[in-house]
Design a protein around this motif. Structure first.
Motif, PDB file in Angstrom:
ATOM      1  N   ILE A 164      19.252 -14.543  42.854  1.00 28.43           N
ATOM      2  CA  ILE A 164      18.222 -13.703  42.251  1.00 28.43           C
ATOM      3  C   ILE A 164      18.312 -13.819  40.741  1.00 28.43           C
ATOM      4  N   ASP A 165      17.164 -14.000  40.098  1.00 30.20           N
ATOM      5  CA  ASP A 165      17.132 -14.232  38.655  1.00 30.20           C
ATOM      6  C   ASP A 165      15.800 -13.725  38.109  1.00 30.20           C
ATOM      7  N   CYS A 166      15.749 -13.507  36.806  1.00 25.89           N
ATOM      8  CA  CYS A 166      14.507 -13.085  36.164  1.00 25.89           C
ATOM      9  C   CYS A 166      14.111 -14.022  35.034  1.00 25.89           C
ATOM     10  N   GLY A 167      14.911 -15.067  34.801  1.00 25.12           N
ATOM     11  CA  GLY A 167      14.646 -15.998  33.711  1.00 25.12           C
ATOM     12  C   GLY A 167      15.330 -15.560  32.428  1.00 25.12           C
ATOM     13  N   PRO A 168      15.657 -16.497  31.547  1.00 22.58           N
ATOM     14  CA  PRO A 168      16.427 -16.196  30.334  1.00 22.58           C
ATOM     15  C   PRO A 168      15.773 -15.172  29.411  1.00 22.58           C
ATOM     16  N   GLU A 169      14.462 -15.251  29.188  1.00 20.08           N
ATOM     17  CA  GLU A 169      13.817 -14.347  28.248  1.00 20.08           C
ATOM     18  C   GLU A 169      13.832 -12.905  28.755  1.00 20.08           C
ATOM     19  N   GLU A 170      13.486 -12.722  30.012  1.00 19.32           N
ATOM     20  CA  GLU A 170      13.509 -11.380  30.591  1.00 19.32           C
ATOM     21  C   GLU A 170      14.936 -10.850  30.657  1.00 19.32           C
ATOM     22  N   GLN A 171      15.898 -11.723  30.937  1.00 26.43           N
ATOM     23  CA  GLN A 171      17.302 -11.320  30.960  1.00 26.43           C
ATOM     24  C   GLN A 171      17.726 -10.774  29.599  1.00 26.43           C
ATOM     25  N   ALA A 172      17.332 -11.455  28.530  1.00 21.72           N
ATOM     26  CA  ALA A 172      17.678 -11.007  27.184  1.00 21.72           C
ATOM     27  C   ALA A 172      17.086  -9.632  26.886  1.00 21.72           C
ATOM     28  N   LYS A 173      15.822  -9.406  27.277  1.00 20.01           N
ATOM     29  CA  LYS A 173      15.191  -8.104  27.061  1.00 20.01           C
ATOM     30  C   LYS A 173      15.940  -6.994  27.800  1.00 20.01           C
ATOM     31  N   ARG A 174      16.264  -7.259  29.056  1.00 22.35           N
ATOM     32  CA  ARG A 174      16.952  -6.243  29.856  1.00 22.35           C
ATOM     33  C   ARG A 174      18.342  -5.957  29.294  1.00 22.35           C
ATOM     34  N   TRP A 175      19.040  -7.027  28.875  1.00 18.88           N
ATOM     35  CA  TRP A 175      20.394  -6.844  28.339  1.00 18.88           C
ATOM     36  C   TRP A 175      20.360  -6.018  27.066  1.00 18.88           C
ATOM     37  N   LEU A 176      19.428  -6.297  26.165  1.00 23.18           N
ATOM     38  CA  LEU A 176      19.338  -5.540  24.922  1.00 23.18           C
ATOM     39  C   LEU A 176      19.030  -4.074  25.197  1.00 23.18           C
ATOM     40  N   THR A 177      18.100  -3.818  26.107  1.00 24.23           N
ATOM     41  CA  THR A 177      17.739  -2.442  26.440  1.00 24.23           C
ATOM     42  C   THR A 177      18.933  -1.684  27.010  1.00 24.23           C
ATOM     43  N   ARG A 178      19.644  -2.321  27.942  1.00 25.23           N
ATOM     44  CA  ARG A 178      20.799  -1.678  28.574  1.00 25.23           C
ATOM     45  C   ARG A 178      21.924  -1.465  27.571  1.00 25.23           C
ATOM     46  N   THR A 179      22.183  -2.462  26.735  1.00 26.35           N
ATOM     47  CA  THR A 179      23.307  -2.381  25.805  1.00 26.35           C
ATOM     48  C   THR A 179      23.078  -1.308  24.751  1.00 26.35           C
ATOM     49  N   VAL A 180      21.863  -1.225  24.210  1.00 24.34           N
ATOM     50  CA  VAL A 180      21.559  -0.188  23.229  1.00 24.34           C
ATOM     51  C   VAL A 180      21.767   1.197  23.830  1.00 24.34           C
ATOM     52  N   ALA A 181      21.334   1.374  25.076  1.00 27.47           N
ATOM     53  CA  ALA A 181      21.497   2.667  25.746  1.00 27.47           C
ATOM     54  C   ALA A 181      22.966   2.989  25.971  1.00 27.47           C
ATOM     55  N   GLU A 182      23.759   1.990  26.388  1.00 29.58           N
ATOM     56  CA  GLU A 182      25.176   2.220  26.649  1.00 29.58           C
ATOM     57  C   GLU A 182      25.935   2.530  25.365  1.00 29.58           C
ATOM     58  N   LEU A 183      25.624   1.829  24.285  1.00 31.06           N
ATOM     59  CA  LEU A 183      26.317   2.060  23.025  1.00 31.06           C
ATOM     60  C   LEU A 183      25.977   3.422  22.432  1.00 31.06           C
ATOM     61  N   ALA A 184      24.787   3.935  22.745  1.00 33.48           N
ATOM     62  CA  ALA A 184      24.356   5.209  22.183  1.00 33.48           C
ATOM     63  C   ALA A 184      24.751   6.411  23.034  1.00 33.48           C
ATOM     64  N   SER A 185      25.209   6.162  24.271  1.00 37.27           N
ATOM     65  CA  SER A 185      25.516   7.273  25.173  1.00 37.27           C
ATOM     66  C   SER A 185      26.919   7.821  24.915  1.00 37.27           C
ATOM     67  N   PRO A 186      27.160   9.098  25.272  1.00 35.08           N
ATOM     68  CA  PRO A 186      28.506   9.672  25.118  1.00 35.08           C
ATOM     69  C   PRO A 186      29.496   8.954  26.023  1.00 35.08           C
ATOM     70  N   PRO A 187      30.795   8.899  25.686  1.00 36.89           N
ATOM     71  CA  PRO A 187      31.376   9.444  24.446  1.00 36.89           C
ATOM     72  C   PRO A 187      30.953   8.663  23.221  1.00 36.89           C
ATOM     73  N   ALA A 188      31.424   9.088  22.075  1.00 36.28           N
ATOM     74  CA  ALA A 188      30.989   8.502  20.814  1.00 36.28           C
ATOM     75  C   ALA A 188      31.220   6.992  20.784  1.00 36.28           C
ATOM     76  N   TRP A 189      30.424   6.325  19.949  1.00 36.44           N
ATOM     77  CA  TRP A 189      30.541   4.878  19.788  1.00 36.44           C
ATOM     78  C   TRP A 189      31.968   4.497  19.445  1.00 36.44           C
ATOM     79  N   SER A 190      32.408   3.352  19.980  1.00 36.67           N
ATOM     80  CA  SER A 190      33.759   2.888  19.692  1.00 36.67           C
ATOM     81  C   SER A 190      33.762   1.369  19.581  1.00 36.67           C
ATOM     82  N   PRO A 191      34.729   0.803  18.838  1.00 36.40           N
ATOM     83  CA  PRO A 191      34.833  -0.656  18.735  1.00 36.40           C
ATOM     84  C   PRO A 191      35.009  -1.317  20.102  1.00 36.40           C
ATOM     85  N   LEU A 192      35.673  -0.623  21.047  1.00 35.68           N
ATOM     86  CA  LEU A 192      35.879  -1.190  22.378  1.00 35.68           C
ATOM     87  C   LEU A 192      34.551  -1.419  23.086  1.00 35.68           C
TER      88      LEU A 192
END
Length: 228
Positions: free
Chosen positions: A118-146
């Motif tokens: 199952i795949d969505c193609g490289p461009e759609e993958q990049a969009k989904r990854w950016l959306t998910r990563t921004v949400a994860e980095l902004a969610s509690p607990p506070a941002w960390s280098p890890l």
């Protein structure tokens, strides 16, 4: 029937897995040493264990597939797989090497198994990854280098290892060491998971009656059409 779902990060594996579970598919729960993500529950999404427990189970021979990504490990135990298989159709999200190990185990123990890419193609993958990563980095607990380190590590895997998975899927219909393992391809781009699950459920039903070695595109567009 044991159905393995394999594909790159953000390709739609977990979403399709949940849609299949809503249609009655069971799930063999894997073990992992990684930290839980927001909303995950131990024993429901994964068996979250520490490295010492993982090593002990590995030495005992409990696992039939093991994936080592350096900072975290994943594995499927024979007990989890066989327990789930006794309950009917089962769906397992797994990486290519692990899928090959599961298919070898199933073939050796006369368990019906079907590989799905199952795949969505490289461009759609990049969009989904950016959306998910921004949400994860902004969610509690506070941002960390890890958290940032983990996001960068995941991006590196997508650009390197996972890109090779996509190449192998196109060239060999499976990992190089297990060619033709993907009997069916699905593209998750712009197609609701519920529709994909309905189509795949029908494929599984047909496969239970007539086994075929041919690769079939389950979705409404071939995988190659999503890469442009």
């Amino acid at each position: 029937m044991i159905v393995t779902l394999t594909g790159p990060s953000c390709g739609g594996k977990s979403t399709l897995e949940r849609a299949l579970q809503d249609r009655g598919f069971g799930r063999a729960i894997s073990h992992t040493t990684r930290d839980t993500r927001p909303g995950e529950v131990c024993g429901e999404h994964y068996h979250f264990i520490n490295d010492c427990t993982f090593d002990a189970m590995l030495v005992r021979g409990d696992f039939i597939e093991v994936i080592d990504l350096g900072t975290r490990r994943y594995a499927m135990s024979s007990a989890s797989l066989e327990l789930a298989a006794r309950q009917g159709n089962v769906v397992i999200v797994v990486e290519p090497h692990g899928a090959g190990q599961i298919h070898d185990y199933c073939n050796a123990h006369n368990l019906p198994v079907m590989g799905v890419w199952i795949d969505c193609g490289p461009e759609e993958q990049a969009k989904r990854w950016l959306t998910r990563t921004v949400a994860e980095l902004a969610s509690p607990p506070a941002w960390s280098p890890l958290r940032l380190h983990n996001a960068v590590e995941r991006l590196g895997l997508m650009l390197g290892l996972e890109a090779s998975w996509r190449t192998d899927a196109l060239e060999f219909s499976g990992p190089r060491h297990h060619p033709h393992m993907y009997r069916y391809w699905i593209t998750s781009k712009d197609i609701p998971a519920e529709s994909l699950a309905e189509e795949l459920e029908e494929v599984v039903r047909r496969a239970g009656v007539v086994q075929s070695g041919a690769c079939e595109v389950v979705s409404r567009a071939p995988l190659g059409d999503t890469a442009g």
